[in-house]
Write a protein that holds these residues in place. Structure first.
Motif, PDB file in Angstrom:
ATOM      1  N   VAL B 115       0.932  -1.284   0.032  1.00 14.51           N
ATOM      2  CA  VAL B 115       0.041  -0.005  -0.002  1.00 14.51           C
ATOM      3  C   VAL B 115       0.908   1.240  -0.041  1.00 14.51           C
ATOM      4  O   VAL B 115       0.486   2.183  -0.499  1.00 14.51           O
ATOM      5  CB  VAL B 115      -0.991  -0.089   1.307  1.00 14.51           C
ATOM      6  N   GLU B 116       1.800   1.213   0.780  1.00 10.54           N
ATOM      7  CA  GLU B 116       2.718   2.228   0.753  1.00 10.54           C
ATOM      8  C   GLU B 116       3.388   2.502  -0.902  1.00 10.54           C
ATOM      9  O   GLU B 116       3.521   3.731  -1.387  1.00 10.54           O
ATOM     10  CB  GLU B 116       4.018   2.370   1.627  1.00 10.54           C
ATOM     11  N   ASP B 119       0.580   4.370  -2.347  1.00 15.10           N
ATOM     12  CA  ASP B 119       0.695   5.696  -1.839  1.00 15.10           C
ATOM     13  C   ASP B 119       1.640   6.442  -2.717  1.00 15.10           C
ATOM     14  O   ASP B 119       1.391   7.951  -2.924  1.00 15.10           O
ATOM     15  CB  ASP B 119       0.737   5.813  -0.181  1.00 15.10           C
ATOM     16  N   LYS B 123       1.101   9.803  -5.179  1.00 14.89           N
ATOM     17  CA  LYS B 123       1.536  10.925  -4.678  1.00 14.89           C
ATOM     18  C   LYS B 123       2.480  11.682  -5.900  1.00 14.89           C
ATOM     19  O   LYS B 123       2.143  12.958  -5.938  1.00 14.89           O
ATOM     20  CB  LYS B 123       2.348  10.920  -3.285  1.00 14.89           C
ATOM     21  N   ILE B 124       3.065  11.102  -6.495  1.00 12.90           N
ATOM     22  CA  ILE B 124       3.835  11.691  -7.665  1.00 12.90           C
ATOM     23  C   ILE B 124       2.948  11.832  -8.632  1.00 12.90           C
ATOM     24  O   ILE B 124       3.373  12.409  -9.702  1.00 12.90           O
ATOM     25  CB  ILE B 124       5.003  10.664  -8.265  1.00 12.90           C
ATOM     26  N   MET B 144      -8.828   3.768  -1.750  1.00  4.78           N
ATOM     27  CA  MET B 144      -8.780   4.882  -0.741  1.00  4.78           C
ATOM     28  C   MET B 144      -7.402   5.625  -0.933  1.00  4.78           C
ATOM     29  O   MET B 144      -7.329   6.759  -0.590  1.00  4.78           O
ATOM     30  CB  MET B 144      -8.787   4.170   0.777  1.00  4.78           C
ATOM     31  N   VAL B 145      -6.344   4.873  -1.362  1.00  2.99           N
ATOM     32  CA  VAL B 145      -5.163   5.864  -1.433  1.00  2.99           C
ATOM     33  C   VAL B 145      -5.531   6.899  -2.627  1.00  2.99           C
ATOM     34  O   VAL B 145      -5.014   8.083  -2.326  1.00  2.99           O
ATOM     35  CB  VAL B 145      -3.944   4.766  -2.008  1.00  2.99           C
ATOM     36  N   SER B 148      -7.521   9.987  -1.371  1.00  9.55           N
ATOM     37  CA  SER B 148      -6.766  10.502  -0.570  1.00  9.55           C
ATOM     38  C   SER B 148      -5.994  11.462  -1.133  1.00  9.55           C
ATOM     39  O   SER B 148      -5.413  12.562  -0.278  1.00  9.55           O
ATOM     40  CB  SER B 148      -5.781   9.616   0.581  1.00  9.55           C
ATOM     41  N   TYR B 149      -5.665  11.528  -2.313  1.00  7.61           N
ATOM     42  CA  TYR B 149      -5.042  12.580  -3.068  1.00  7.61           C
ATOM     43  C   TYR B 149      -6.119  13.266  -4.135  1.00  7.61           C
ATOM     44  O   TYR B 149      -5.721  13.870  -5.124  1.00  7.61           O
ATOM     45  CB  TYR B 149      -3.871  12.014  -3.990  1.00  7.61           C
ATOM     46  N   ALA B 277       9.570  10.690  -3.297  1.00  3.14           N
ATOM     47  CA  ALA B 277       8.427  10.776  -2.351  1.00  3.14           C
ATOM     48  C   ALA B 277       8.605  10.187  -0.971  1.00  3.14           C
ATOM     49  O   ALA B 277       8.334  10.526   0.162  1.00  3.14           O
ATOM     50  CB  ALA B 277       7.069  10.351  -2.744  1.00  3.14           C
ATOM     51  N   THR B 281       8.544  10.445   3.754  1.00  5.13           N
ATOM     52  CA  THR B 281       7.557   9.546   4.701  1.00  5.13           C
ATOM     53  C   THR B 281       8.136   8.933   5.532  1.00  5.13           C
ATOM     54  O   THR B 281       8.823   9.586   6.611  1.00  5.13           O
ATOM     55  CB  THR B 281       6.578   8.760   3.465  1.00  5.13           C
TER      56      THR B 281
END
Lengths: 415, 415
Positions: B115-116, B119, B123-124, B144-145, B148-149, B277, B281
């Motif tokens: 999942v990371e 993420d 993000k990128i 969901m990821v 979240s963005y 990224a 984190t």
């Protein structure tokens, strides 16, 4: 299907897909900093790593094995996103014992290191263009997190007593005129990175009072708090006002970095949202690391390891400061840390630590130039960070001698 | 300083500070799902966790202790953000050996779980309003990821051979009319979560060809690939077009979840940005976990553990399917997984698995309703996910019997 065959990677083939936040994430300073590491002919005051010689690896190994055997269904399994219930309870009693602050379980969570806590916090609070306040200078990584969410870092100067509350008041007024409410203020009150400065007790009380008056959320990073060379530290900001402060305590410097464990305490409302954000990153901080932390502490070995680390770093710091006194040009000044990993050097006004870095590398000495620790609008050229945490004791004096020669050659004149 | 004294937490005190992405992060479905776990009187087909009985905890404990003693300066220390050099080399040879695909070191990185990796990728790539394609149904966490963005998930239907490339083509055309280029397509080709379906070899080739033609980035989650009950799996998408696919292989189900280790392979340009990224984190996936993974595999114990896990899950799956055949109403249908953790049940058209869940809990049986696995615009009420990975073998038949009774009582009629 010709196109499949031609999969050779053209540079920038996917560039059109990049998110708008990508340019703000690209930071040359960090690449430069990382580039300084790893050369064997160089004595490095650059890296801010803990010394693995301070880890009790036999005892850690024994504990790791034991927690796996005792409770494989916990230590090897996924854990709840806010942390194992027993870790949260443990951190609550740890805070009560060490900081005299009593909180509810909903006020604490476990993250995968201190920077992840900042990532989660920025994710729930920072929209593009939002302002986050930081000490000037401050930890490079904290600013990078905010930049990665297209936030804007505004610096607040520090002096020998830590963050200047007067300067903070002026900054808040100025932001108020622009109708900007900062999302939070990030501070490292103890043995700050990069300056080594500790915020005085009086300053802490002033800061907390001002923040409470003005609705400013405080974020307190206590990464170096347990590594004080003297027995007593001023109170945490959290203990002065638990409802208005998020405290982040990484165990990277006290347990070991690879554990990737930090604990967070703060308003339940925000801890709750950070937990939500963590569901979509790594879902849980390693339950194995959590189990190791708790068992290591239960056996008294965390205290033993931290006490040993304090001695190691205190001796190295003493040697560093003595050498600096003897070997650096009289026109330089530096801070006298009472804990942590860093001292912060001020060069004569006309010198530039970034420009001087290549000559330093040639002379076999590495440091981190000051500029990256400031917001881009501020001038940090006179400063540089020296870390004594990851250099052999017997190299300290020679390293300082080389640094003194480089500064002298750059035009500071010898003491 | 009265305001400091009144720090009692008013609910929503900090609400004005929330980022715009917060509402999209709040997902009741997951809370409901997590709420189903942990009741002792209930036989649960809900949780998708691996069974800790499949972990060789004595051997893992031995390895953990050993890597700490052998190289404390590596296994206990911070590591490079893209992963230890030796982990990246190891994963390259692992891919070459298992998947017949040869990549450069710059094409791989290590993340703190699958999942990371998602993420970092979101993000990128994902700005607010951007479209990400997913199988419909797909893994809840992936959607969901993206949410979240502030991205938008668009579903592409699957059939018994996996993702429908015809439906994908139609979706891409429709998006093209709206001048929307999807940032990527997320797929779980092997023993999919939640459906248990494996994409056929032909479908994989069609998908890769179509994606290459249309400049669509593919993201392939192979979380369950090593847990096939039959010896051979169809080729990975990555092996069919390394330049156009990001492969994510978590070791949560094969080593152990608490290790929080996944490896990513894909275009170096994107792996590079994901590494950037990750600097903001958790900075690095645990070097301790990386060291454990490599040493466990080197000793042949990873293969041993995975072979054992396959047998355990295969037997449980067989018992599950046999019981379903005997005990569920004839009006229900379900998939026949050849690996992984899940089977996917289709109820008669007029039944609603979400509405039926409370009655199921009362009857002592838990499952995950189908709706959360679909985009909100799609109707998933007829479906439900059953996991056999975390239920005792001797409970499987009784669990299916209770489920059959609940479905019958809801109006499906008995077989």
């Amino acid at each position: 299907v010709d196109s499949v065959a031609t999969h050779g990677e053209e540079a920038g083939r996917w560039r059109e897909l990049y998110a708008r936040r990508v340019p703000g994430m690209q930071n040359d300073a960090l690449a430069t900093l990382l580039g300084l590491a790893g050369r064997h002919d160089v004595i490095s005051f650059a890296g801010g790593l803990p010394d693995p010689a301070t880890f009790l690896e036999h005892k850690l190994g024994e504990v790791a094995r034991q927690v796996m055997l005792d409770a494989p269904g916990v230590a090897l399994q996924y854990g709840p996103t806010p942390g194992l219930p027993q870790t949260r309870e443990w951190f609550l009693s740890y805070l009560a014992h060490h900081e005299g602050v009593t909180l509810e379980r909903e006020a604490v969570m476990v993250t995968s290191g201190g920077v992840e806590a900042l990532d989660l916090l920025n994710k729930i609070l920072v929209d593009p263009g939002d302002v986050v306040l930081m000490e000037s200078p401050s930890y490079l990584g904290a600013g990078m997190v905010t930049a990665s969410y297209e936030g804007q870092v505004v610096g607040v100067p520090i002096d020998e007593d830590g963050l200047s509350v007067d300067a903070l008041r002026a900054t808040m007024e100025e932001l108020g005129h622009r109708h900007k409410r900062p999302k939070f203020l990030y501070t490292i009150p103890d043995h700050q990175n990069p300056s080594g400065i500790t915020m005085s007790a009086e300053r802490r009380r002033d800061l907390v009072a001002f923040a409470a008056e003005s609705g400013l959320l405080l974020v307190e990073d206590v990464a170096y708090r347990r590594l004080g060379f003297t027995p007593k530290q001023p109170p945490t900001l959290c203990s002065l006002n638990p409802g208005g402060v998020i405290l982040i305590e990484t165990f990277a410097k006290t347990l070991f970095p690879a554990a990737r464990i930090a604990c967070v305490a703060g308003p339940a409302e925000l801890v709750d949202l950070m937990t939500l954000a963590k569901q979509t990153t790594d879902q849980c901080a390693s339950p194995l690391s959590q189990a190791i932390l708790m068992e290591f502490e239960r056996r008294g070995w965390l205290d033993e390891q931290v006490a040993h680390a304090r001695m190691v770093y205190a001796e190295r710091c003493r040697t560093m400061l003595d050498s600096m006194q003897r070997l650096l040009p009289a026109t330089t000044r530096w801070t006298r840390p009472r804990g942590g990993f860093f001292t912060w050097l001020t060069l004569p006004e006309h010198l530039d630590s970034t420009a001087m870095a290549p000559a330093a590398m040639d002379a076999g000495i590495a440091y981190v130039p000051g500029q990256p620790f400031f917001a881009p609008t501020q001038d940090g050229r006179r400063y540089l960070r020296l870390s004594y945490s990851y250099v052999a004791l017997h190299d300290v004096e020679e390293g300082v001698r080389r640094l003194g020669d480089v500064i002298a050659a750059a035009g500071a004149g010898r003491a």
